[in-house]
Design a protein around this motif. Sequence first.
Motif, PDB file in Angstrom:
ATOM      1  N   GLY A 255       0.809  -1.214   0.000  1.00  0.00           N
ATOM      2  CA  GLY A 255       0.000   0.000   0.000  1.00  0.00           C
ATOM      3  C   GLY A 255       0.841   1.261   0.000  1.00  0.00           C
ATOM      4  O   GLY A 255       0.515   2.243  -0.666  1.00  0.00           O
ATOM      5  N   ILE A 256       1.946   1.247   0.753  1.00  0.00           N
ATOM      6  CA  ILE A 256       2.829   2.415   0.780  1.00  0.00           C
ATOM      7  C   ILE A 256       3.424   2.672  -0.597  1.00  0.00           C
ATOM      8  O   ILE A 256       3.481   3.812  -1.073  1.00  0.00           O
ATOM      9  N   ILE A 257       3.839   1.608  -1.268  1.00  0.00           N
ATOM     10  CA  ILE A 257       4.451   1.769  -2.592  1.00  0.00           C
ATOM     11  C   ILE A 257       3.418   2.181  -3.628  1.00  0.00           C
ATOM     12  O   ILE A 257       3.650   3.090  -4.436  1.00  0.00           O
ATOM     13  N   ARG A 258       2.269   1.545  -3.617  1.00  0.00           N
ATOM     14  CA  ARG A 258       1.286   1.738  -4.681  1.00  0.00           C
ATOM     15  C   ARG A 258       0.447   3.004  -4.509  1.00  0.00           C
ATOM     16  O   ARG A 258       0.187   3.715  -5.461  1.00  0.00           O
ATOM     17  N   ASP A 259       0.043   3.283  -3.275  1.00  0.00           N
ATOM     18  CA  ASP A 259      -0.906   4.375  -3.074  1.00  0.00           C
ATOM     19  C   ASP A 259      -0.439   5.421  -2.069  1.00  0.00           C
ATOM     20  O   ASP A 259      -1.134   6.413  -1.854  1.00  0.00           O
ATOM     21  N   GLY A 260       0.686   5.171  -1.424  1.00  0.00           N
ATOM     22  CA  GLY A 260       1.203   6.131  -0.470  1.00  0.00           C
ATOM     23  C   GLY A 260       2.306   6.972  -1.080  1.00  0.00           C
ATOM     24  O   GLY A 260       2.229   7.409  -2.228  1.00  0.00           O
ATOM     25  N   GLY A 261       3.359   7.147  -0.320  1.00  0.00           N
ATOM     26  CA  GLY A 261       4.455   7.978  -0.791  1.00  0.00           C
ATOM     27  C   GLY A 261       5.407   7.293  -1.748  1.00  0.00           C
ATOM     28  O   GLY A 261       6.328   7.925  -2.266  1.00  0.00           O
ATOM     29  N   GLY A 262       5.250   5.971  -1.949  1.00  0.00           N
ATOM     30  CA  GLY A 262       6.092   5.255  -2.907  1.00  0.00           C
ATOM     31  C   GLY A 262       7.299   4.569  -2.312  1.00  0.00           C
ATOM     32  O   GLY A 262       7.923   3.725  -2.953  1.00  0.00           O
ATOM     33  N   HIS A 263       7.652   4.920  -1.086  1.00  0.00           N
ATOM     34  CA  HIS A 263       8.790   4.283  -0.407  1.00  0.00           C
ATOM     35  C   HIS A 263       8.574   4.405   1.090  1.00  0.00           C
ATOM     36  O   HIS A 263       7.798   5.244   1.563  1.00  0.00           O
ATOM     37  N   GLY A 264       9.252   3.547   1.840  1.00  0.00           N
ATOM     38  CA  GLY A 264       9.086   3.589   3.284  1.00  0.00           C
ATOM     39  C   GLY A 264      10.233   2.919   4.002  1.00  0.00           C
ATOM     40  O   GLY A 264      11.204   2.453   3.386  1.00  0.00           O
ATOM     41  N   THR A 280       6.796   2.764   8.121  1.00  0.00           N
ATOM     42  CA  THR A 280       6.486   4.183   8.063  1.00  0.00           C
ATOM     43  C   THR A 280       6.449   4.661   6.622  1.00  0.00           C
ATOM     44  O   THR A 280       7.240   4.231   5.778  1.00  0.00           O
ATOM     45  N   ASP A 281       5.475   5.522   6.356  1.00  0.00           N
ATOM     46  CA  ASP A 281       5.383   6.247   5.094  1.00  0.00           C
ATOM     47  C   ASP A 281       5.523   7.714   5.455  1.00  0.00           C
ATOM     48  O   ASP A 281       4.638   8.284   6.103  1.00  0.00           O
ATOM     49  N   PRO A 282       6.630   8.344   5.084  1.00  0.00           N
ATOM     50  CA  PRO A 282       6.871   9.714   5.531  1.00  0.00           C
ATOM     51  C   PRO A 282       6.011  10.756   4.842  1.00  0.00           C
ATOM     52  O   PRO A 282       5.995  11.914   5.258  1.00  0.00           O
ATOM     53  N   ALA A 283       5.261  10.355   3.794  1.00  0.00           N
ATOM     54  CA  ALA A 283       4.584  11.360   2.977  1.00  0.00           C
ATOM     55  C   ALA A 283       3.075  11.239   2.950  1.00  0.00           C
ATOM     56  O   ALA A 283       2.403  12.156   2.466  1.00  0.00           O
ATOM     57  N   PHE A 284       2.497  10.151   3.462  1.00  0.00           N
ATOM     58  CA  PHE A 284       1.077   9.894   3.236  1.00  0.00           C
ATOM     59  C   PHE A 284       0.332   9.808   4.553  1.00  0.00           C
ATOM     60  O   PHE A 284       0.753   9.104   5.473  1.00  0.00           O
ATOM     61  N   ALA A 285      -0.762  10.541   4.670  1.00  0.00           N
ATOM     62  CA  ALA A 285      -1.633  10.474   5.844  1.00  0.00           C
ATOM     63  C   ALA A 285      -2.792   9.531   5.546  1.00  0.00           C
ATOM     64  O   ALA A 285      -3.447   9.643   4.514  1.00  0.00           O
ATOM     65  N   LEU A 286      -3.039   8.597   6.450  1.00  0.00           N
ATOM     66  CA  LEU A 286      -4.042   7.558   6.257  1.00  0.00           C
ATOM     67  C   LEU A 286      -5.302   7.879   7.053  1.00  0.00           C
ATOM     68  O   LEU A 286      -5.234   8.306   8.202  1.00  0.00           O
ATOM     69  N   GLY A 321      -0.719  11.452  10.421  1.00  0.00           N
ATOM     70  CA  GLY A 321      -0.936  12.890  10.488  1.00  0.00           C
ATOM     71  C   GLY A 321      -0.088  13.611   9.461  1.00  0.00           C
ATOM     72  O   GLY A 321       0.295  13.048   8.435  1.00  0.00           O
ATOM     73  N   ALA A 322       0.228  14.855   9.763  1.00  0.00           N
ATOM     74  CA  ALA A 322       0.954  15.700   8.822  1.00  0.00           C
ATOM     75  C   ALA A 322       2.345  15.158   8.487  1.00  0.00           C
ATOM     76  O   ALA A 322       2.892  15.457   7.418  1.00  0.00           O
ATOM     77  N   HIS A 323       2.911  14.363   9.386  1.00  0.00           N
ATOM     78  CA  HIS A 323       4.275  13.855   9.164  1.00  0.00           C
ATOM     79  C   HIS A 323       4.271  12.430   8.603  1.00  0.00           C
ATOM     80  O   HIS A 323       5.295  11.754   8.638  1.00  0.00           O
TER      81      HIS A 323
END
Length: 335
Positions: A255-264, A280-286, A321-323
């Motif tokens: 999910g992080i790779i496909r729909d989140g920030g792309g890396h974790g 952790t996904d540093p770019a995506f808020a769930l 959240g935001a982070h």
Amino acid sequence: MNAFTGTGDATGRGGAPGPYAATGRDALVHRALLHRTDREFATAAVPYLREGRRDGDALVVIASAAFGDLLREQLGERDAAPIEFPDRDAWFAGPMHAFAAYHDRARADWWPRGRLRLLVQPVWEGRTALEVSEWKRHEALINVMFAGTPTSMLCAYDAAALPGGVLTDAMRTHPELQDAGGVHPSGRFTDPADVYAECNAAPLAPPPPDAARRIFASGELPGLRAFLRGEAVRHGLPDAACLPFVLAVNEIATGIIRDGGGHGSLWVWTEGRELVCDLTDPAFALDDRFLGYAPPRGGRRGEAAMWAVRRLCHIVEIRSGAHGTRVRMHVRLPG
């Protein structure tokens, strides 16, 4: 299937949550029985079950062996015969295990027979602080996940033995209370969404310095799975539990790779009798509003993913959240 699409605003029946203290045969009743003696317990439980037998309800008691024997004695052979007595320790092995069992059995067996009437004695003894918090969340979410279903649930709490915090939470998570004075609304009942948010309020402690770490991105999932299996074996996770653990972590990473920030990033370590994994996904808020606590509806793959992940693990914690987003998965180690 992945955990980073869809929403978690699920009720378990596909509709909006109904009133938490609604009346009528097809409305959820969720009541805490506060008792101090076996006699007080039996005085409330026996009429509750006899009424269900008279109405033709599906009758289920999930309680200690001692309470089961007490009920059989008080009810007599005729009235006790239709009651199902699942093993209490197996049923309450974990909050999500119990949720899934309720969902599975209610749909497959209990609701098709009419109204479901449950008498349960939750297990609070020997729980860690995290487990107590998750069981509190479980009790709150019963009001959401089974709203609008033909279910009556009476939850027994020993007011003479349980810690005050557990009893206070019972008053906050059950719309109705029953005690020696009868049945009455709980003046402390709290919106399940607020209880859920409270359970998520504390930040997750960082992984320990000796945790094994791995960074991942697109194309790296096979290597990540091999790494996870190696860590699971190294920490003593039995072979039968390795695959569910790897599948759960792989679902979140996908999910992080496909729909989140792309890396974790990923960490694995042991804590007490658990194997713990952080992603952790540093770019995506769930959107974590009740996500994964009810069977998925239609093609909502985010609900399907988190429903599967939660069932594969003992406990799953989410902070977002935001982070970005952190998902922490706990699986039990033997011993």
